[in-house]
Design an enzyme around this catalytic site. Structure first.
Site, PDB file in Angstrom:
ATOM      1  N   HIS A 267       0.818  -1.210   0.000  1.00  0.00           N
ATOM      2  CA  HIS A 267       0.000   0.000   0.000  1.00  0.00           C
ATOM      3  C   HIS A 267       0.855   1.265   0.000  1.00  0.00           C
ATOM      4  CE1 HIS A 267      -3.504  -2.614   1.655  1.00  0.00           C
ATOM      5  NE2 HIS A 267      -3.367  -2.715   0.344  1.00  0.00           N
TER       6      HIS A 267
ATOM      7  N   HIS B 146      -7.688  -7.685  -8.164  1.00  0.00           N
ATOM      8  CA  HIS B 146      -8.038  -8.577  -7.049  1.00  0.00           C
ATOM      9  C   HIS B 146      -8.170  -7.668  -5.825  1.00  0.00           C
ATOM     10  CE1 HIS B 146      -6.185 -11.240  -9.970  1.00  0.00           C
ATOM     11  NE2 HIS B 146      -6.689 -12.292  -9.343  1.00  0.00           N
TER      12      HIS B 146
ATOM     13  N   SER C  66      -6.483  -1.684  -0.717  1.00  0.00           N
ATOM     14  CA  SER C  66      -5.971  -0.978  -1.897  1.00  0.00           C
ATOM     15  C   SER C  66      -7.050  -0.142  -2.607  1.00  0.00           C
ATOM     16  CB  SER C  66      -5.299  -1.945  -2.867  1.00  0.00           C
ATOM     17  OG  SER C  66      -6.118  -3.057  -3.141  1.00  0.00           O
TER      18      SER C  66
ATOM     19  N   GLU D 233     -13.465  -7.787  -7.841  1.00  0.00           N
ATOM     20  CA  GLU D 233     -13.348  -8.799  -6.783  1.00  0.00           C
ATOM     21  C   GLU D 233     -14.292  -9.956  -7.119  1.00  0.00           C
ATOM     22  OE1 GLU D 233     -11.534  -9.588  -3.949  1.00  0.00           O
ATOM     23  OE2 GLU D 233     -12.916 -11.279  -3.953  1.00  0.00           O
TER      24      GLU D 233
ATOM     25  N   GLY E 201     -10.392 -11.903 -12.194  1.00  0.00           N
ATOM     26  CA  GLY E 201      -9.426 -10.811 -12.332  1.00  0.00           C
ATOM     27  C   GLY E 201      -8.500 -10.979 -13.529  1.00  0.00           C
TER      28      GLY E 201
ATOM     29  N   ASP F 259      -3.053  -8.460  -7.435  1.00  0.00           N
ATOM     30  CA  ASP F 259      -2.766  -8.893  -6.058  1.00  0.00           C
ATOM     31  C   ASP F 259      -3.544 -10.184  -5.729  1.00  0.00           C
ATOM     32  OD1 ASP F 259      -2.007  -8.869  -3.388  1.00  0.00           O
ATOM     33  OD2 ASP F 259      -3.447  -7.319  -2.817  1.00  0.00           O
TER      34      ASP F 259
HETATM   35  N1  SAM Z   1      -5.760  -5.922  -3.145  1.00  0.00           N
HETATM   36  C1  SAM Z   1      -6.405  -6.030  -1.842  1.00  0.00           C
HETATM   37  C2  SAM Z   1      -5.779  -5.013  -0.911  1.00  0.00           C
HETATM   38  O1  SAM Z   1      -4.567  -4.769  -1.017  1.00  0.00           O
HETATM   39  O2  SAM Z   1      -6.489  -4.456  -0.076  1.00  0.00           O
HETATM   40  C3  SAM Z   1      -6.258  -7.414  -1.268  1.00  0.00           C
HETATM   41  C4  SAM Z   1      -6.676  -8.512  -2.193  1.00  0.00           C
HETATM   42  S1  SAM Z   1      -6.515 -10.135  -1.566  1.00  0.00           S
HETATM   43  C5  SAM Z   1      -4.803 -10.384  -1.420  1.00  0.00           C
HETATM   44  C6  SAM Z   1      -6.898 -11.088  -2.989  1.00  0.00           C
HETATM   45  C7  SAM Z   1      -8.366 -11.028  -3.382  1.00  0.00           C
HETATM   46  O3  SAM Z   1      -8.537 -11.679  -4.644  1.00  0.00           O
HETATM   47  C8  SAM Z   1      -9.298 -11.757  -2.424  1.00  0.00           C
HETATM   48  O4  SAM Z   1     -10.255 -10.846  -1.949  1.00  0.00           O
HETATM   49  C9  SAM Z   1      -9.944 -12.848  -3.274  1.00  0.00           C
HETATM   50  O5  SAM Z   1     -11.315 -13.082  -2.953  1.00  0.00           O
HETATM   51  C10 SAM Z   1      -9.811 -12.285  -4.665  1.00  0.00           C
HETATM   52  N2  SAM Z   1      -9.792 -13.265  -5.750  1.00  0.00           N
HETATM   53  C11 SAM Z   1      -9.429 -14.570  -5.723  1.00  0.00           C
HETATM   54  N3  SAM Z   1      -9.463 -15.091  -6.963  1.00  0.00           N
HETATM   55  C12 SAM Z   1      -9.864 -14.097  -7.789  1.00  0.00           C
HETATM   56  C13 SAM Z   1     -10.058 -14.001  -9.183  1.00  0.00           C
HETATM   57  N4  SAM Z   1      -9.856 -15.041  -9.992  1.00  0.00           N
HETATM   58  N5  SAM Z   1     -10.442 -12.825  -9.692  1.00  0.00           N
HETATM   59  C14 SAM Z   1     -10.641 -11.737  -8.897  1.00  0.00           C
HETATM   60  N6  SAM Z   1     -10.474 -11.766  -7.570  1.00  0.00           N
HETATM   61  C15 SAM Z   1     -10.080 -12.921  -7.018  1.00  0.00           C
END
Ligand code: SAM
Length: 292
Positions: A18, A41, A107, A125, A151, A171
């Site tokens: 971040h 993500h 993020s 998401e 994503g 991410d």
């Molecule tokens: N970027 C966020 C932050 O920094 O606040 C944190 C994201 S977290 C590490 C990863 C996220 O990706 C999770 O919320 C998960 O549900 C989501 N996710 C998992 N597979 C995904 C996909 N194929 N496409 C989009 N999101 C996905």
């Protein structure tokens, strides 16, 4: 999809990720032309640190908790300012004037708080519940488009952004096999569609051999200007717990290398959980080689 970021929000990996995201967005604001932030993500956008999930792991205490309890030197404070300002603005001081952190911005919210009126944010998401929360957070916000797609697929349809300026954060949760490989594919795709854009990809450091293989694969793409920044709060020994956090940035702003040269040693001192906590800053391709 089992991963929920609510268990990890504000941990040491979020701090580095971040701080870098906020630095890049602040850099983009140096020019008047609008830009777009794309978060493939995105998670839920904001986290209640008093909630059961965050309390259960307490990871934020060794991340943003340690940072806010510290008084960084002025050069570090300057680098962290865009990030910490957003975190602080989401929270209030308690009656004694102490900083009480109860709400941690993810993020999407960090990016949103830093945008100017003509800049845009796209957040995506795929988890149904987390995606619904994200949509609610930005309900009626005309600067933000919230999607609930895969994503990796969304990335293709979102690039290049109409503004032709911006930053993409990729991410993924790394809960499925092959995510390092998907990151390499995503970098290729992002560079093909948006060669001048800044792209930040996150990866976990658990098994150093896996990370080295990822670096080799990314370097072999011959994409110019790939900067690696890593923070290990303890030495990575084997596949298992998260020992470190890595960011690979394509087309970083020219200010990022210098900022990380200052920031990473501070994060090692402040967030390290073992005597041999360490950091690394290195160009995989392009520019010159740096180290921290
Ligand atoms: N970027 C966020 C932050 O920094 O606040 C944190 C994201 S977290 C590490 C990863 C996220 O990706 C999770 O919320 C998960 O549900 C989501 N996710 C998992 N597979 C995904 C996909 N194929 N496409 C989009 N999101 C996905």
């Amino acid at each position: 999809m089992n991963y929920r970021h609510a268990y990890h929000a504000g941990n040491f990996a979020d701090v580095l990720k971040h701080a870098v995201l906020a630095h890049i967005v602040a850099y983009l604001k140096r020019k008047p032309q609008p830009f777009r932030v794309i978060d493939t993500h995105a998670g839920t956008g904001v986290y209640d640190l008093g909630a059961e999930e965050a309390q259960k792991t307490g990871e934020w205490r060794d991340g943003i908790g340690r940072i806010l309890a510290d008084a960084p030197p002025s050069d570090v404070a300057e680098i962290l300012a865009p990030y910490l300002e957003v975190v602080r603005n989401e929270n209030r001081r308690d009656e004694s004037g102490n900083e009480a952190i109860v709400r941690y911005p993810g993020s999407p919210l960090i990016a949103r708080r830093l945008l100017r009126p003509d800049d845009k944010l796209v957040v995506n998401e795929a988890h149904p519940e987390d995606g619904a929360r994200l949509k609610t957070l930005f309900n009626k916000d005309r600067a933000v488009k919230a999607l609930a797609l895969d994503g990796w697929m969304a990335l293709k349809s979102l690039l290049p952004p109409p503004e032709r300026r911006g930053v993409v954060l990729i991410d993924p949760p790394f809960e499925e096999a092959g995510e390092f490989h998907r990151l390499v594919e995503a970098l290729t795709e992002a560079h093909r569609r948006f060669a001048t854009g800044t792209v930040v990809v996150w990866y976990p450091i658990k098994d150093p051999r896996r990370v080295r293989a990822f670096h080799r694969d990314a370097a072999a793409l011959s994409i110019p200007k790939l900067l690696v920044a890593e923070l290990c709060v303890r030495p990575p020994l084997s596949e298992g717990s998260l020992a470190g956090t890595g960011l690979l940035t394509l087309n970083p702003p020219f200010t990022l290398e210098a900022a990380l040269t200052t920031l990473l040693p501070y994060l090692v001192r402040t967030l390290g959980q073992a005597r041999d906590a360490d950091s690394r800053l290195e160009w995989l391709t392009g520019e010159r080689t740096a180290s921290a």
